[in-house]
Write a protein that holds these residues in place. Structure first.
Motif, PDB file in Angstrom:
ATOM      1  N   LEU A   1       0.826  -1.216   0.000  1.00  0.00           N
ATOM      2  CA  LEU A   1       0.000   0.000   0.000  1.00  0.00           C
ATOM      3  C   LEU A   1       0.863   1.270   0.000  1.00  0.00           C
ATOM      4  O   LEU A   1       0.900   2.016   0.978  1.00  0.00           O
TER       5      LEU A   1
ATOM      6  N   ILE B   1       1.387   4.524  -0.127  1.00  0.00           N
ATOM      7  CA  ILE B   1       0.843   5.887  -0.155  1.00  0.00           C
ATOM      8  C   ILE B   1       1.476   6.688   0.972  1.00  0.00           C
ATOM      9  O   ILE B   1       1.926   6.137   1.967  1.00  0.00           O
ATOM     10  N   ASP B   2       1.526   7.997   0.768  1.00  0.00           N
ATOM     11  CA  ASP B   2       2.097   8.895   1.774  1.00  0.00           C
ATOM     12  C   ASP B   2       1.336  10.217   1.678  1.00  0.00           C
ATOM     13  O   ASP B   2       1.840  11.194   1.132  1.00  0.00           O
ATOM     14  N   PRO B   3       0.095  10.235   2.203  1.00  0.00           N
ATOM     15  CA  PRO B   3      -0.779  11.376   1.942  1.00  0.00           C
ATOM     16  C   PRO B   3      -0.333  12.644   2.652  1.00  0.00           C
ATOM     17  O   PRO B   3       0.343  12.587   3.680  1.00  0.00           O
TER      18      PRO B   3
ATOM     19  N   LEU C   1      -6.563  15.573  -5.146  1.00  0.00           N
ATOM     20  CA  LEU C   1      -7.991  15.649  -4.844  1.00  0.00           C
ATOM     21  C   LEU C   1      -8.262  17.032  -4.277  1.00  0.00           C
ATOM     22  O   LEU C   1      -7.717  17.396  -3.239  1.00  0.00           O
TER      23      LEU C   1
ATOM     24  N   HIS D   1      -5.687  17.458  -1.369  1.00  0.00           N
ATOM     25  CA  HIS D   1      -5.213  16.257  -0.687  1.00  0.00           C
ATOM     26  C   HIS D   1      -4.391  15.443  -1.678  1.00  0.00           C
ATOM     27  O   HIS D   1      -4.881  15.081  -2.748  1.00  0.00           O
TER      28      HIS D   1
ATOM     29  N   LEU E   1      -2.252  12.059  -2.618  1.00  0.00           N
ATOM     30  CA  LEU E   1      -2.155  10.658  -2.217  1.00  0.00           C
ATOM     31  C   LEU E   1      -0.709  10.304  -1.889  1.00  0.00           C
ATOM     32  O   LEU E   1      -0.437   9.430  -1.084  1.00  0.00           O
TER      33      LEU E   1
ATOM     34  N   ASP F   1     -17.918   7.819   4.928  1.00  0.00           N
ATOM     35  CA  ASP F   1     -17.325   6.607   4.373  1.00  0.00           C
ATOM     36  C   ASP F   1     -18.390   5.688   3.791  1.00  0.00           C
ATOM     37  O   ASP F   1     -18.199   5.067   2.749  1.00  0.00           O
TER      38      ASP F   1
ATOM     39  N   LEU G   1     -19.498   6.595   0.406  1.00  0.00           N
ATOM     40  CA  LEU G   1     -18.610   6.219  -0.695  1.00  0.00           C
ATOM     41  C   LEU G   1     -19.045   4.912  -1.338  1.00  0.00           C
ATOM     42  O   LEU G   1     -18.983   4.758  -2.558  1.00  0.00           O
TER      43      LEU G   1
ATOM     44  N   ARG H   1      -9.022  -0.834   1.651  1.00  0.00           N
ATOM     45  CA  ARG H   1      -7.671  -0.841   2.217  1.00  0.00           C
ATOM     46  C   ARG H   1      -7.151   0.535   2.601  1.00  0.00           C
ATOM     47  O   ARG H   1      -6.327   0.650   3.503  1.00  0.00           O
ATOM     48  N   PHE H   2      -7.568   1.567   1.901  1.00  0.00           N
ATOM     49  CA  PHE H   2      -7.007   2.885   2.183  1.00  0.00           C
ATOM     50  C   PHE H   2      -7.417   3.349   3.585  1.00  0.00           C
ATOM     51  O   PHE H   2      -8.533   3.104   4.029  1.00  0.00           O
ATOM     52  N   PRO H   3      -6.506   4.057   4.267  1.00  0.00           N
ATOM     53  CA  PRO H   3      -6.689   4.309   5.702  1.00  0.00           C
ATOM     54  C   PRO H   3      -7.722   5.377   6.058  1.00  0.00           C
ATOM     55  O   PRO H   3      -8.228   5.355   7.161  1.00  0.00           O
ATOM     56  N   ASP H   4      -8.005   6.326   5.199  1.00  0.00           N
ATOM     57  CA  ASP H   4      -9.010   7.320   5.601  1.00  0.00           C
ATOM     58  C   ASP H   4      -9.879   7.755   4.428  1.00  0.00           C
ATOM     59  O   ASP H   4      -9.663   7.372   3.285  1.00  0.00           O
ATOM     60  N   LEU H   5     -10.872   8.551   4.782  1.00  0.00           N
ATOM     61  CA  LEU H   5     -11.870   8.996   3.810  1.00  0.00           C
ATOM     62  C   LEU H   5     -11.241   9.635   2.575  1.00  0.00           C
ATOM     63  O   LEU H   5     -11.647   9.361   1.448  1.00  0.00           O
ATOM     64  N   TYR H   6     -10.234  10.475   2.806  1.00  0.00           N
ATOM     65  CA  TYR H   6      -9.641  11.221   1.685  1.00  0.00           C
ATOM     66  C   TYR H   6      -8.979  10.278   0.682  1.00  0.00           C
ATOM     67  O   TYR H   6      -9.166  10.403  -0.529  1.00  0.00           O
ATOM     68  N   CYS H   7      -8.202   9.326   1.200  1.00  0.00           N
ATOM     69  CA  CYS H   7      -7.553   8.371   0.298  1.00  0.00           C
ATOM     70  C   CYS H   7      -8.584   7.520  -0.431  1.00  0.00           C
ATOM     71  O   CYS H   7      -8.438   7.206  -1.610  1.00  0.00           O
TER      72      CYS H   7
ATOM     73  N   PRO I   1      -6.556  14.371   8.001  1.00  0.00           N
ATOM     74  CA  PRO I   1      -6.146  13.306   7.087  1.00  0.00           C
ATOM     75  C   PRO I   1      -5.103  12.402   7.737  1.00  0.00           C
ATOM     76  O   PRO I   1      -4.265  12.864   8.508  1.00  0.00           O
ATOM     77  N   TRP I   2      -5.189  11.137   7.418  1.00  0.00           N
ATOM     78  CA  TRP I   2      -4.226  10.160   7.911  1.00  0.00           C
ATOM     79  C   TRP I   2      -2.857  10.462   7.329  1.00  0.00           C
ATOM     80  O   TRP I   2      -2.734  10.856   6.175  1.00  0.00           O
ATOM     81  N   GLU I   3      -1.808  10.301   8.159  1.00  0.00           N
ATOM     82  CA  GLU I   3      -0.440  10.499   7.649  1.00  0.00           C
ATOM     83  C   GLU I   3       0.450   9.347   8.043  1.00  0.00           C
ATOM     84  O   GLU I   3       0.337   8.809   9.138  1.00  0.00           O
ATOM     85  N   ARG I   4       1.347   9.000   7.138  1.00  0.00           N
ATOM     86  CA  ARG I   4       2.341   7.971   7.437  1.00  0.00           C
ATOM     87  C   ARG I   4       3.447   8.586   8.287  1.00  0.00           C
ATOM     88  O   ARG I   4       3.817   9.734   8.078  1.00  0.00           O
TER      89      ARG I   4
END
Lengths: 172, 97, 100
Positions: free
Chosen positions: A97, A99-101, A130, A142, A144, B33, B36, C28-34, C96-99
């Motif tokens: 996965l 990604i690094d949002p 986005l 936003h 991704l 969510d 969606l 699989r994506f961690p939050d709404l935005y992704c 937003p979720w961040e790594r």
């Protein structure tokens, strides 16, 4: 997006032009929906009603695309949105996965109006961007993947949209 | 396999992807969510109807697909305007995850 | 089967992974935005390829225009909805979720 409230009579020159444009547009829409099969007994009243209704809901705004701009924009948009779809699909299906949002801010060079809204909608379909808020020419985006080269990319999209609408970009 | 069976099977596959996405409705966590999944059902639903229309040679199904596309647009905007903006202030507070 | 039907079939088949990726991303994506990224981009390209395939198979202008109208509607709906949902979420203060 706030529009000034102005009444435009369909009997004034500008209003009549706007009404005619919509009449033609709705007639074409009817032709597409019926696949050229007619049914104009229902179609004509529907088209006339739709024209009045839409004029009541939304006064004519100056929204013009340049034909050559459209021709240049379509292939660019199709290619970039295909890239966008492939990019996000790859990330979604990848085991790690990748990604690094991040949230970034972008000051638009496009003039206020339909071209800004169109730009915000367009980048939703391009790779990794986005549009999350549009306020007085400032766009919250936003991303991704924060590592993507987005500044140049967004500038290029703005140039394309400016070309489509026939407007000038502001100089910073 | 005949061609109409192919389109049928394909439509079934799309239905399966919709079913997968319904897990998101169960998990939430916010009604955004969940929305969606409904949105995804709109897009895939249009695809399913187009495929069925092709496979069964029923052009009317393409008109249904068109109405689906329209409704999906209206539903999404109505959701944001009416449901989410007014009803979720409390949800935002109670939901920290 | 005529050649254009085969070519159309290829495009229709090419759409499948995008529909799958859209659903998988939603899970699989961690939050709404992704998840919004996955939904708008992947599914719209999936439907676009499907519609392109059907256009090639049909070779009729009436079908072409109707299919184009459907795709444009879904594009507009998807893009606008994504923007509105993201904006509401941001204004509600959802981080937003961040790594890390």
């Amino acid at each position: 997006m706030r529009r000034g409230k102005r009444e435009i009579s369909i009997f004034s020159g500008k209003g009549l032009y706007g009404a005619l444009v919509r009449l033609v547009a709705f007639s074409l829409l009817w032709a597409v929906l019926t696949q050229g099969g007619g049914g104009w007994i229902i179609g004509v009243p529907a088209v006339v009603l739709a024209t009045f209704l839409s004029l009541g809901l939304h006064a004519p705004i100056s929204w013009r695309w340049r034909p050559m701009g459209v021709l240049r924009f379509i292939p660019y948009f199709l290619w970039q949105s295909l890239r966008g779809g492939i990019d996000v699909s790859r990330r979604a299906l990848h085991p790690k996965l990748p990604i690094d949002p991040a949230v970034v801010h972008h000051t638009l060079l496009l003039p206020p109006g339909p071209s800004q809204v169109f730009f915000a909608n367009t980048i939703n379909l391009l790779p990794g961007t986005l549009s999350a808020d549009l306020h007085e020419g400032h766009l919250t985006i936003h991303m991704l993947d924060a590592g993507l080269e987005y500044v140049m990319e967004l500038k290029r999209v703005e140039e394309r949209v400016a070309d489509l609408f026939g407007v000038e970009l502001k100089r910073r | 396999m005949t061609m109409s069976e192919f389109y049928f099977g394909y439509a079934l596959f799309l239905l399966l992807t919709v079913a997968i996405s319904l897990i998101r409705v169960l998990r939430g966590p916010t009604s955004g969510d969940r929305m969606l999944s409904a949105q995804l059902f709109g897009t895939s639903g249009v695809g399913i109807l187009l495929l069925l229309g092709r496979g069964m040679e029923m052009p009317a199904l393409w008109d249904v697909a068109l109405v689906f596309a329209l409704l999906a647009a209206v539903a999404a905007v109505a959701f944001v305007q009416r449901v989410w903006k007014s009803g979720e202030q409390k949800e935002a507070k109670s939901d920290a995850s | 089967m005529p050649l254009n039907e085969w070519i159309g079939l290829l495009f229709i088949l090419a759409a499948a992974p995008f529909f799958l990726a859209g659903s998988v991303g939603l899970l699989r994506f961690p939050d709404l935005y992704c998840r919004l990224h996955a939904l708008t981009k992947a599914d719209n390209i999936g439907l676009g390829l499907l519609i392109l395939g059907l256009m090639i198979q049909s070779l009729s202008l009436a079908d072409f225009l109707k299919l184009l109208l459907i795709w444009l509607l879904v594009l507009l709906a998807g893009s606008t909805a994504a923007h509105l949902v993201a904006r509401s979420a941001l204004r509600q203060g959802r981080k937003p979720w961040e790594r890390r």
